[in-house]
Design a protein around this motif. Structure first.
Motif, PDB file in Angstrom:
ATOM      1  N   MET A   1       0.834  -1.175   0.000  1.00 58.54           N
ATOM      2  CA  MET A   1       0.000   0.000   0.000  1.00 58.54           C
ATOM      3  C   MET A   1       0.876   1.234   0.000  1.00 58.54           C
ATOM      4  SD  MET A   1      -3.038   0.689  -0.151  1.00 58.54           S
ATOM      5  CE  MET A   1      -4.560   0.886   0.631  1.00 58.54           C
ATOM      6  N   ALA A   2       0.432   2.280  -0.598  1.00 62.83           N
ATOM      7  CA  ALA A   2       1.225   3.505  -0.697  1.00 62.83           C
ATOM      8  C   ALA A   2       0.941   4.424   0.469  1.00 62.83           C
ATOM      9  CB  ALA A   2       0.890   4.206  -1.999  1.00 62.83           C
ATOM     10  N   ILE A  95      -2.244  10.869 -13.779  1.00 57.25           N
ATOM     11  CA  ILE A  95      -3.361  10.014 -13.354  1.00 57.25           C
ATOM     12  C   ILE A  95      -3.832   9.138 -14.514  1.00 57.25           C
ATOM     13  CG2 ILE A  95      -5.787  10.045 -12.620  1.00 57.25           C
ATOM     14  CD1 ILE A  95      -5.010  12.529 -10.903  1.00 57.25           C
ATOM     15  N   SER A  96      -3.950   9.713 -15.700  1.00 58.68           N
ATOM     16  CA  SER A  96      -4.377   8.931 -16.869  1.00 58.68           C
ATOM     17  C   SER A  96      -3.421   7.780 -17.154  1.00 58.68           C
ATOM     18  CB  SER A  96      -4.483   9.832 -18.106  1.00 58.68           C
ATOM     19  OG  SER A  96      -5.514  10.763 -17.930  1.00 58.68           O
ATOM     20  N   VAL A  97      -2.122   8.065 -17.109  1.00 58.94           N
ATOM     21  CA  VAL A  97      -1.126   7.014 -17.326  1.00 58.94           C
ATOM     22  C   VAL A  97      -1.225   5.984 -16.198  1.00 58.94           C
ATOM     23  CG1 VAL A  97       1.358   6.514 -17.396  1.00 58.94           C
ATOM     24  CG2 VAL A  97       0.430   8.444 -18.698  1.00 58.94           C
ATOM     25  N   GLY A  98      -1.415   6.451 -14.963  1.00 60.34           N
ATOM     26  CA  GLY A  98      -1.518   5.554 -13.810  1.00 60.34           C
ATOM     27  C   GLY A  98      -2.663   4.567 -13.929  1.00 60.34           C
ATOM     28  N   TYR A  99      -3.747   4.973 -14.596  1.00 68.45           N
ATOM     29  CA  TYR A  99      -4.885   4.073 -14.777  1.00 68.45           C
ATOM     30  C   TYR A  99      -4.737   3.194 -16.012  1.00 68.45           C
ATOM     31  CZ  TYR A  99      -7.555   5.565 -10.795  1.00 68.45           C
ATOM     32  OH  TYR A  99      -7.979   5.772  -9.504  1.00 68.45           O
ATOM     33  N   ARG A 100      -3.692   3.403 -16.805  1.00 68.76           N
ATOM     34  CA  ARG A 100      -3.456   2.590 -17.997  1.00 68.76           C
ATOM     35  C   ARG A 100      -2.339   1.575 -17.805  1.00 68.76           C
ATOM     36  NH1 ARG A 100      -4.818   5.245 -23.234  1.00 68.76           N
ATOM     37  NH2 ARG A 100      -6.322   6.867 -22.752  1.00 68.76           N
ATOM     38  N   PHE A 109      -0.582   2.859  -7.014  1.00 70.10           N
ATOM     39  CA  PHE A 109      -0.962   4.243  -7.308  1.00 70.10           C
ATOM     40  C   PHE A 109      -2.470   4.356  -7.504  1.00 70.10           C
ATOM     41  CE2 PHE A 109      -1.907   7.705 -10.214  1.00 70.10           C
ATOM     42  CZ  PHE A 109      -1.284   8.766  -9.593  1.00 70.10           C
ATOM     43  N   ARG A 110      -3.063   3.415  -8.248  1.00 73.55           N
ATOM     44  CA  ARG A 110      -4.508   3.456  -8.489  1.00 73.55           C
ATOM     45  C   ARG A 110      -5.286   3.314  -7.184  1.00 73.55           C
ATOM     46  NH1 ARG A 110      -2.668   0.711 -12.970  1.00 73.55           N
ATOM     47  NH2 ARG A 110      -3.115  -1.365 -12.173  1.00 73.55           N
ATOM     48  N   ILE A 111      -4.819   2.439  -6.304  1.00 71.45           N
ATOM     49  CA  ILE A 111      -5.475   2.280  -5.000  1.00 71.45           C
ATOM     50  C   ILE A 111      -5.402   3.590  -4.232  1.00 71.45           C
ATOM     51  CG2 ILE A 111      -5.288   1.155  -2.733  1.00 71.45           C
ATOM     52  CD1 ILE A 111      -4.338  -1.382  -4.315  1.00 71.45           C
ATOM     53  N   TRP A 112      -4.221   4.189  -4.188  1.00 71.77           N
ATOM     54  CA  TRP A 112      -4.014   5.450  -3.488  1.00 71.77           C
ATOM     55  C   TRP A 112      -4.915   6.549  -4.063  1.00 71.77           C
ATOM     56  CZ3 TRP A 112      -1.875  10.028  -5.494  1.00 71.77           C
ATOM     57  CH2 TRP A 112      -1.552  11.002  -4.543  1.00 71.77           C
ATOM     58  N   ALA A 113      -4.919   6.683  -5.398  1.00 65.06           N
ATOM     59  CA  ALA A 113      -5.716   7.725  -6.046  1.00 65.06           C
ATOM     60  C   ALA A 113      -7.210   7.485  -5.854  1.00 65.06           C
ATOM     61  CB  ALA A 113      -5.374   7.787  -7.539  1.00 65.06           C
ATOM     62  N   THR A 114      -7.642   6.234  -5.983  1.00 65.51           N
ATOM     63  CA  THR A 114      -9.053   5.904  -5.839  1.00 65.51           C
ATOM     64  C   THR A 114      -9.541   6.176  -4.415  1.00 65.51           C
ATOM     65  OG1 THR A 114      -8.875   4.253  -7.575  1.00 65.51           O
ATOM     66  CG2 THR A 114     -10.777   4.071  -6.102  1.00 65.51           C
ATOM     67  N   GLU A 115      -8.713   5.883  -3.418  1.00 63.98           N
ATOM     68  CA  GLU A 115      -9.088   6.189  -2.020  1.00 63.98           C
ATOM     69  C   GLU A 115      -9.340   7.681  -1.850  1.00 63.98           C
ATOM     70  OE1 GLU A 115      -5.861   4.654   0.314  1.00 63.98           O
ATOM     71  OE2 GLU A 115      -6.657   2.604   0.281  1.00 63.98           O
ATOM     72  N   ARG A 116      -8.472   8.508  -2.430  1.00 61.91           N
ATOM     73  CA  ARG A 116      -8.638   9.954  -2.300  1.00 61.91           C
ATOM     74  C   ARG A 116      -9.871  10.455  -3.038  1.00 61.91           C
ATOM     75  NH1 ARG A 116      -5.205   7.623  -0.478  1.00 61.91           N
ATOM     76  NH2 ARG A 116      -4.079   8.423   1.281  1.00 61.91           N
TER      77      ARG A 116
END
Length: 145
Positions: A1-2, A95-100, A109-116
């Protein structure tokens, strides 16, 4: 986890650390300018633990598919050590690259971003409680940018 890292400094045109993987191997120090975060392809490559050619391909697709406007999400930074400018990409591109990208760090990263994002949608705001609890950090939590 980040986990998020403490912000070192928060003035325009300043490097700050906003994200670090749990293993400490990937830490994102970003350029903060004009109320946006900027990274190079090399920094995204390190963040997502993928070759720079993979990151470049995803960035190209983000723009060619019309997901984001290239002109407003890129900036050239001229440095004294090179005749060639360094290209920086906005937080939206990151963010776009992180989801690709497909990698363990991309998933973190996606978990971290999605939580926020989820927290913001539910509460209407996101709070960094560690920063709020630590008054010794060189950043006033309630300072308006």
């Amino acid at each position: 986890m980040a986990k998020k890292q403490a912000i070192k400094n928060i003035q325009p045109n300043t490097q700050i650390t906003i994200y670090e993987t749990e293993d400490g191997k990937a830490r994102v120090e970003v350029r903060f300018e004009d109320e946006n975060v900027w990274l190079t392809q090399a920094q995204m490559s390190e963040l997502f633990d993928r070759d720079q050619s993979v990151i470049s391909k995803h960035i190209k697709n983000v723009f060619s598919e019309g997901e984001l406007d290239e002109k407003s999400n890129m900036q050239n930074l001229h440095t004294a050590i090179s005749d060639k400018p360094v290209v920086l990409y906005s937080l939206d591109v990151i963010i776009s690259v992180g989801y690709r990208v497909k990698s363990l760090r991309g998933t973190q990263f996606r978990i971290w971003a999605t939580e926020r994002i989820s927290e913001y949608i539910v509460k209407g705001f996101v709070i960094d409680s560690e920063r709020l609890k630590n008054p010794d950090l060189p950043f006033d939590y309630f300072e308006v940018f």
